[in-house]
Write an enzyme that holds these catalytic residues in place. Structure first.
Site, PDB file in Angstrom:
ATOM      1  CD  GLU A 112      -2.204  -1.258   2.938  1.00  0.00           C
ATOM      2  OE1 GLU A 112      -3.142  -0.519   3.237  1.00  0.00           O
ATOM      3  OE2 GLU A 112      -1.644  -2.020   3.746  1.00  0.00           O
ATOM      4  CE  LYS A 114       5.999   5.135   6.378  1.00  0.00           C
ATOM      5  NZ  LYS A 114       5.998   6.602   6.621  1.00  0.00           N
ATOM      6  CG  ASP A 116       5.056  12.552   4.433  1.00  0.00           C
ATOM      7  OD1 ASP A 116       5.167  12.196   5.615  1.00  0.00           O
ATOM      8  OD2 ASP A 116       5.837  13.348   3.879  1.00  0.00           O
ATOM      9  CE1 TYR A 221      -2.401   2.168   9.856  1.00  0.00           C
ATOM     10  CE2 TYR A 221      -2.512   4.391   8.947  1.00  0.00           C
ATOM     11  CZ  TYR A 221      -2.159   3.519   9.972  1.00  0.00           C
ATOM     12  OH  TYR A 221      -1.572   4.010  11.127  1.00  0.00           O
ATOM     13  CE  LYS A 309       9.855   5.760   5.744  1.00  0.00           C
ATOM     14  NZ  LYS A 309      10.556   6.804   6.481  1.00  0.00           N
ATOM     15  CB  CYS A 403      33.049  23.527  26.070  1.00  0.00           C
ATOM     16  SG  CYS A 403      31.239  23.623  26.006  1.00  0.00           S
ATOM     17  CB  CYS A 406      31.180  25.935  29.865  1.00  0.00           C
ATOM     18  SG  CYS A 406      31.954  24.322  29.569  1.00  0.00           S
ATOM     19  CB  CYS A 421      31.880  19.834  27.207  1.00  0.00           C
ATOM     20  SG  CYS A 421      31.870  20.890  28.673  1.00  0.00           S
ATOM     21  CB  CYS A 426      28.624  22.413  30.268  1.00  0.00           C
ATOM     22  SG  CYS A 426      28.428  23.011  28.568  1.00  0.00           S
TER      23      CYS A 426
END
Length: 667
Positions: A112, A114, A116, A221, A309, A403, A406, A421, A426
């Site tokens: 079937e 699919k 969206d 469905y 897909k 980082c 921080c 980090c 942080c």
């Protein structure tokens, strides 16, 4: 009340239901739009003048009622699981091989389109539409009944007085999407990125009148619990849905083998753009319900279905910068900042580059022209650089040593690819941890999205998860874009989350290596936070599914003084720290025939539903399996038992009918 008035209302309802079905389901209108609107306006007027005539299944309900204050939670009677993905022919053949290993070579499939859109559940009692809900996390969704009633292809009353739950995909046709975005642009509003977002945004907002204006549609469905319908196949279930008045997608095919499935999927790669709605693949399901039962489920998805897909669309754009993001575990993730480009229906401005090694491997430089695609039509990624387009002005990108949030020195742990980090203070890690804590699979606090969390954090109203439970309504009202009603709803959602079962809290805390499934396993086993906090590594690895790495992470986490203090704070603020879900059964403590035995159910049960039988057996210490093997102790054979009964006889498994099962359960 005059009889002629009552008769006229009944006549209008009958005509409007009939015309609506002809137009929106059969695509065979028998009257003009003007005649339909005239009859609907007359019905609305008569019902407004005579409130006692109003009815939940009246066509007048489709114009949208008063705005709602909040969506109620709905627990699905059977989970709405996601599907595994296939991206090529090899994946489909692997799926077919696994299916045939489980049920034999005599298997057929239904393929079937699919759609969206937004997955929804529709519940009917005695033929009347009584509730519609979003998929949510698969177990719990949101009640969007009033918004769904505005979709004219959803029948408010079925052709037969049956009680049934069905699943479908609500979507916005391409034509409606284009029109809606044109209106939003005229008003100076941000347009929707794609029809899927537009459909979800229309159904997950609180004003049904707005949903009514969006011209949404739906394809149904499947059936939530097909064992209650008497049909024995998915294709038969779709035929039943057609008979009941639902709109199903006719672009489907019953395939006798995987070669026919692959031919079907290939044909739609080319035909896809011509459809009046968006699709992102093909769903393939084993047709026989008995074979579906035999194959069963993994923790996340059914073994009898898969989503193919379509190949990702690839486009060219320019990489203008690389931005660094700090995640809740301290991992530094580089993100490509792109010149905006449309990919698979969405404008893409960013794409993850994962880590420094990937940037080096693909030789990515600032200013490069790159190929971009969406993995699975969802996640944007950089495929490769177009070296032939380089001008010499491109610049190398160097990962930082400190980082970006921080300024702490970055490190690599356990020979990981990622830089981290490791500063527990942080700000970025704290902020991302808060966003994770309130997410759907964790504490599920509605209204606390990324923007609100960032704002609360920036204004120093929260610095850890305990602070969420100290928030006051007046603090929220004072925030930008936070009205009194929103503040009230948010405080209510935070208060409600205090009642969550322990596994939600455990997952929300973000313990390294502990996902949602492991959190539930730990919560079920230890039942209280106190017992889990005092568990040793040996205690943890003794549990099925808990490995040494996870056990070490859990013990390390709960021995940190700041974590001990946080847990104490949460308890003092009224957050539940006990497991409140179904208890694990210790079969040694149960005096029951079923204790420690493996039981398989097959055929149609008349007295109990399949779920009721499963729950009762498990409460008495039994394990219900999906297929017969040499380890099976007992088969319960209902009406029209098929191959499982043959397998049970082959293995010498004891066989009972449903009546004997019920007698034993009631002892």
């Amino acid at each position: 009340m005059p009889e002629e008035l009552l008769a006229r209302v009944k006549e209008l309802r009958h005509l409007l239901h009939k015309w609506n079905h002809e137009y929106h389901v059969l695509d065979q209108p028998s009257v003009s739009d003007a005649e339909y609107d005239k009859a609907l306006n007359e019905l609305v007027r008569l019902e407004e003048e005579n409130p006692s005539l109003q009815s939940e299944d009246s066509p007048s309900q489709r114009v949208g009622g008063a705005p709602l204050s909040v969506f109620e939670k709905v627990e699905h009677t059977t989970p709405m699981l996601s599907l595994g993905n296939a991206f090529n022919e090899e994946d489909l053949r692997d799926f077919d091989r696994r299916v045939r290993q489980g049920v034999g070579n005599e298997v057929s499939y239904v393929a079937e389109l699919k759609i969206d859109g937004l997955a929804v559940s529709l519940r009917y009692e005695d033929g009347l539409f009584i509730q519609g809900a979003t998929r949510g996390d698969g177990s719990v969704g949101e009640d969007i009944t009033q918004n769904l009633k505005t979709i004219r292809s959803i029948p408010l009353r079925l052709s037969k007085p049956v009680s049934i739950e069905v699943r479908g995909e609500a979507f916005m046709p391409k034509k409606s999407f284009i029109s809606l975005n044109e209106q939003k642009e005229e008003l100076g509003e941000e347009p929707f990125a794609n029809p899927r977002n537009a459909a979800a945004g229309s159904l997950r907002q609180l004003d049904p009148k707005l949903a009514a204006k969006r011209n949404l549609d739906i394809y149904v469905y499947g059936i939530g619990n097909p064992a209650t319908t008497g049909v024995n196949s998915h294709s038969g279930g779709l035929d039943l849905l057609d008979e009941l008045g639902f709109k199903t997608n006719n672009e489907r095919k019953k395939c006798s083998n995987i070669d026919e499935v692959i031919e079907f999927t290939s044909s739609w790669v080319e035909k896809r753009p011509a459809l009046p709605y968006e699709i992102d693949g093909i769903v393939i399901k084993v047709d026989s319900f008995e074979q579906q039962d035999e194959l069963g489920f993994t923790a996340k998805s059914p073994r009898w279905a898969i989503a193919y897909k379509f190949p990702a669309e690839e486009v060219v754009t320019r990489l203008v910068d690389i931005e660094l993001n700090v995640g809740r575990t301290g991992v530094i993730t580089p993100t490509a900042i792109l010149e905006p480009v449309r990919v698979a229906g969405t404008v893409v401005k960013r794409a993850s580059l994962h880590n420094e090694d990937l940037i080096r491997e693909k030789d990515i430089k600032l200013g490069d022209y790159v190929i971009v695609k969406k993995a699975g039509d969802i996640i944007p990624e950089v495929v490769h650089v177009l070296l032939e387009k380089r001008t010499g002005e491109e610049k190398d990108f160097l990962m930082p040593t400190h980082c970006p949030e921080c300024n702490s020195e970055l490190v690599r742990l356990d020979e990981e690819v990622a830089l981290r980090c490791i500063n527990p203070e942080c700000p970025a890690q704290i902020r991302e941890g808060l966003i994770h804590f309130v997410s759907r699979n964790a504490m599920n606090i509605d209204g606390l999205g990324e923007r609100v969390i960032a704002q609360l954090f920036q204004e120093k109203l929260i610095s850890n998860v305990a602070d969420l439970y100290r928030l006051q309504k007046d603090q929220l009202v004072a925030m930008e874009r936070m009205g009194e009603k929103s503040a009230t709803n948010l405080i209510e959602a935070i208060t409600t989350s205090k009642k969550n079962s322990l596994e939600k809290l455990l997952f929300g805390l973000g313990i390294r290596h502990v996902g949602a499934k492991a959190a539930k396993t730990l919560a079920q086993h230890f039942e209280t936070m106190e017992k889990l906090q005092s568990a040793t590594i040996d205690d943890l690895v003794a549990i099925n599914e808990i490995g040494e790495k996870m056990a070490e992470a859990v013990v390390t986490y709960f021995h940190k003084p700041e974590v001990v203090h946080l847990i104490d704070e949460l308890k003092a603020l009224g957050v539940n720290t006990d497991y409140t879900g179904p208890k694990l059964v210790n079969v040694e403590d149960i005096d029951s025939f079923f204790a420690g035995k493996t039981i398989v159910l097959t055929g149609k049960l008349e007295i109990l539903t399949r779920n009721e039988a499963k729950e009762k057996i498990e409460l008495l210490g039994g394990k219900v399996a999906g297929s017969v093997s040499k380890n099976t102790d007992l088969l319960i054979a209902g009406e029209a038992a098929g191959s499982k009964l043959d397998q049970a006889k082959k293995h010498g498994v004891e066989v009972w009918n449903e009546e004997r099962l019920v007698l034993e359960l009631n002892k």
